[in-house]
Design a protein around this motif. Structure first.
Motif, PDB file in Angstrom:
ATOM      1  N   ASN A  37       0.572  -0.986   1.974  1.00 47.59           N
ATOM      2  CA  ASN A  37       1.694  -1.144   0.874  1.00 47.59           C
ATOM      3  C   ASN A  37       0.974  -0.890  -0.600  1.00 47.59           C
ATOM      4  OD1 ASN A  37       4.636  -2.373   1.676  1.00 47.59           O
ATOM      5  ND2 ASN A  37       3.118  -2.705   3.382  1.00 47.59           N
ATOM      6  N   PHE A  38       0.051  -1.267  -0.685  1.00 44.58           N
ATOM      7  CA  PHE A  38      -0.822  -1.070  -2.062  1.00 44.58           C
ATOM      8  C   PHE A  38      -1.052   0.633  -2.210  1.00 44.58           C
ATOM      9  CE2 PHE A  38      -2.453  -5.570  -1.366  1.00 44.58           C
ATOM     10  CZ  PHE A  38      -1.199  -6.183  -2.103  1.00 44.58           C
ATOM     11  N   CYS A  39      -1.397   1.106  -1.182  1.00 42.92           N
ATOM     12  CA  CYS A  39      -1.569   2.479  -1.327  1.00 42.92           C
ATOM     13  C   CYS A  39      -0.488   3.139  -1.796  1.00 42.92           C
ATOM     14  CB  CYS A  39      -1.939   3.342   0.171  1.00 42.92           C
ATOM     15  SG  CYS A  39      -3.813   3.195   0.655  1.00 42.92           S
ATOM     16  N   LEU A 131      -7.624 -10.521  -3.274  1.00 43.53           N
ATOM     17  CA  LEU A 131      -6.466 -11.500  -3.166  1.00 43.53           C
ATOM     18  C   LEU A 131      -5.455 -11.147  -4.314  1.00 43.53           C
ATOM     19  CD1 LEU A 131      -8.294 -14.712  -2.153  1.00 43.53           C
ATOM     20  CD2 LEU A 131      -6.954 -13.132  -0.745  1.00 43.53           C
ATOM     21  N   GLY A 132      -5.748  -9.937  -4.885  1.00 40.22           N
ATOM     22  CA  GLY A 132      -4.642  -9.531  -6.009  1.00 40.22           C
ATOM     23  C   GLY A 132      -5.351  -9.814  -7.224  1.00 40.22           C
ATOM     24  N   LEU A 133      -6.656 -10.131  -7.529  1.00 41.11           N
ATOM     25  CA  LEU A 133      -6.952 -10.441  -8.723  1.00 41.11           C
ATOM     26  C   LEU A 133      -7.346  -9.024  -9.492  1.00 41.11           C
ATOM     27  CD1 LEU A 133      -9.541 -13.189  -7.902  1.00 41.11           C
ATOM     28  CD2 LEU A 133      -7.217 -13.295  -9.026  1.00 41.11           C
ATOM     29  N   VAL A 134      -7.437  -8.212  -8.873  1.00 37.76           N
ATOM     30  CA  VAL A 134      -7.665  -6.768  -9.421  1.00 37.76           C
ATOM     31  C   VAL A 134      -6.559  -5.950  -8.824  1.00 37.76           C
ATOM     32  CG1 VAL A 134      -8.919  -4.674  -9.010  1.00 37.76           C
ATOM     33  CG2 VAL A 134     -10.315  -6.867  -9.124  1.00 37.76           C
ATOM     34  N   VAL A 143       2.560  -7.567  -5.775  1.00 34.06           N
ATOM     35  CA  VAL A 143       1.355  -7.890  -5.113  1.00 34.06           C
ATOM     36  C   VAL A 143       1.719  -9.295  -4.451  1.00 34.06           C
ATOM     37  CG1 VAL A 143      -1.036  -8.715  -5.127  1.00 34.06           C
ATOM     38  CG2 VAL A 143      -0.340  -6.717  -6.606  1.00 34.06           C
ATOM     39  N   LYS A 144       2.410 -10.229  -5.126  1.00 34.43           N
ATOM     40  CA  LYS A 144       2.589 -11.630  -4.552  1.00 34.43           C
ATOM     41  C   LYS A 144       3.554 -11.248  -3.469  1.00 34.43           C
ATOM     42  CE  LYS A 144       4.448 -16.143  -5.808  1.00 34.43           C
ATOM     43  NZ  LYS A 144       5.059 -16.815  -6.893  1.00 34.43           N
ATOM     44  N   GLU A 145       4.505 -10.645  -3.515  1.00 37.10           N
ATOM     45  CA  GLU A 145       5.639 -10.348  -2.428  1.00 37.10           C
ATOM     46  C   GLU A 145       4.644  -9.891  -1.212  1.00 37.10           C
ATOM     47  OE1 GLU A 145       9.842  -8.179  -1.090  1.00 37.10           O
ATOM     48  OE2 GLU A 145       8.900  -7.875  -3.397  1.00 37.10           O
ATOM     49  N   VAL A 146       4.048  -8.955  -1.340  1.00 39.23           N
ATOM     50  CA  VAL A 146       3.164  -8.270  -0.261  1.00 39.23           C
ATOM     51  C   VAL A 146       2.543  -9.434   0.638  1.00 39.23           C
ATOM     52  CG1 VAL A 146       1.566  -6.623   0.523  1.00 39.23           C
ATOM     53  CG2 VAL A 146       3.138  -5.916  -0.967  1.00 39.23           C
ATOM     54  N   LYS A 147       1.867 -10.161  -0.487  1.00 39.94           N
ATOM     55  CA  LYS A 147       0.975 -11.383   0.257  1.00 39.94           C
ATOM     56  C   LYS A 147       1.731 -12.344   1.088  1.00 39.94           C
ATOM     57  CE  LYS A 147      -1.877 -12.948  -2.739  1.00 39.94           C
ATOM     58  NZ  LYS A 147      -2.680 -13.307  -3.930  1.00 39.94           N
TER      59      LYS A 147
END
Length: 180
Positions: A37-39, A131-134, A143-147
């Motif tokens: 998802n991030f890619c 954990l989404g910090l970067v 990022v929060k929704e993916v996690k």
């Protein structure tokens, strides 16, 4: 940006490794899915072929931890991916998939213009591992929704356990998967 909770090709590949992954199947699957998802958020114009290449690389990128029981998992992960690609007649993808896997823990940006997806893959893994910090410009809400939709399920705990074991034996050395 929309969260994609399922990648059938990823599940098909990981389904071949259920015995080796054991209880870590869901944590690893969710890590791979978050990373994908991030890619795709970092590289929204991916072609169908690039998406497939990224999915294959994601499935295999850390697999050597389980398939070969080693913290030096990049070489066996690459071998497993090469075997998969060869069996499917996609040997021309091997150089790219090797780069995606081999460079995904590089601490500095990957700059080989022949493989621009390697930097996208590296960034996506770092977004998840941190954990989404970067976030490399990804919106925090995404990022929060993916996690949230793809929970950790103990994946980071497993990573900490592996790293802890390495540092007990080699307190002054970076693990072998870290690249500068």
């Amino acid at each position: 940006m929309t969260v994609e909770p399922n990648f059938p090709l990823l599940d098909e590949i990981l389904g071949q490794w259920t015995d080796q992954l054991g209880p870590d199947l869901l944590p690893y699957r969710n890590h791979c899915t978050r990373m994908l998802n991030f890619c795709f958020a970092l590289q929204p114009g991916c072609t169908a072929e690039e998406r497939e290449q990224l999915i294959i690389a994601a499935a295999f990128h850390d697999l050597g931890i389980w398939s070969d029981g080693t913290i030096d998992y990049l070489p066996p992960s690459e071998v497993r991916a090469r075997d998969y690609l060869t069996a499917r007649g996609k040997t021309e993808w091997i150089p790219l998939v090797d780069r995606l896997i081999d460079e995904h823990h590089k601490l500095r940006a990957y700059q080989d213009a022949r493989y621009p997806l390697a930097e996208v893959f590296r960034k996506a893994d770092l977004v998840d591992v941190s954990l989404g910090l970067v976030r490399f410009g990804l919106p925090g809400a995404f990022v929060k929704e993916v996690k949230t939709r793809l929970p950790n399920e103990g994946f980071h705990k497993k990573l900490m356990s592996l790293a802890g074991g390495w540092f007990k034996l080699h307190p002054l050395s970076a693990p072998p998967f870290i690249k500068w």
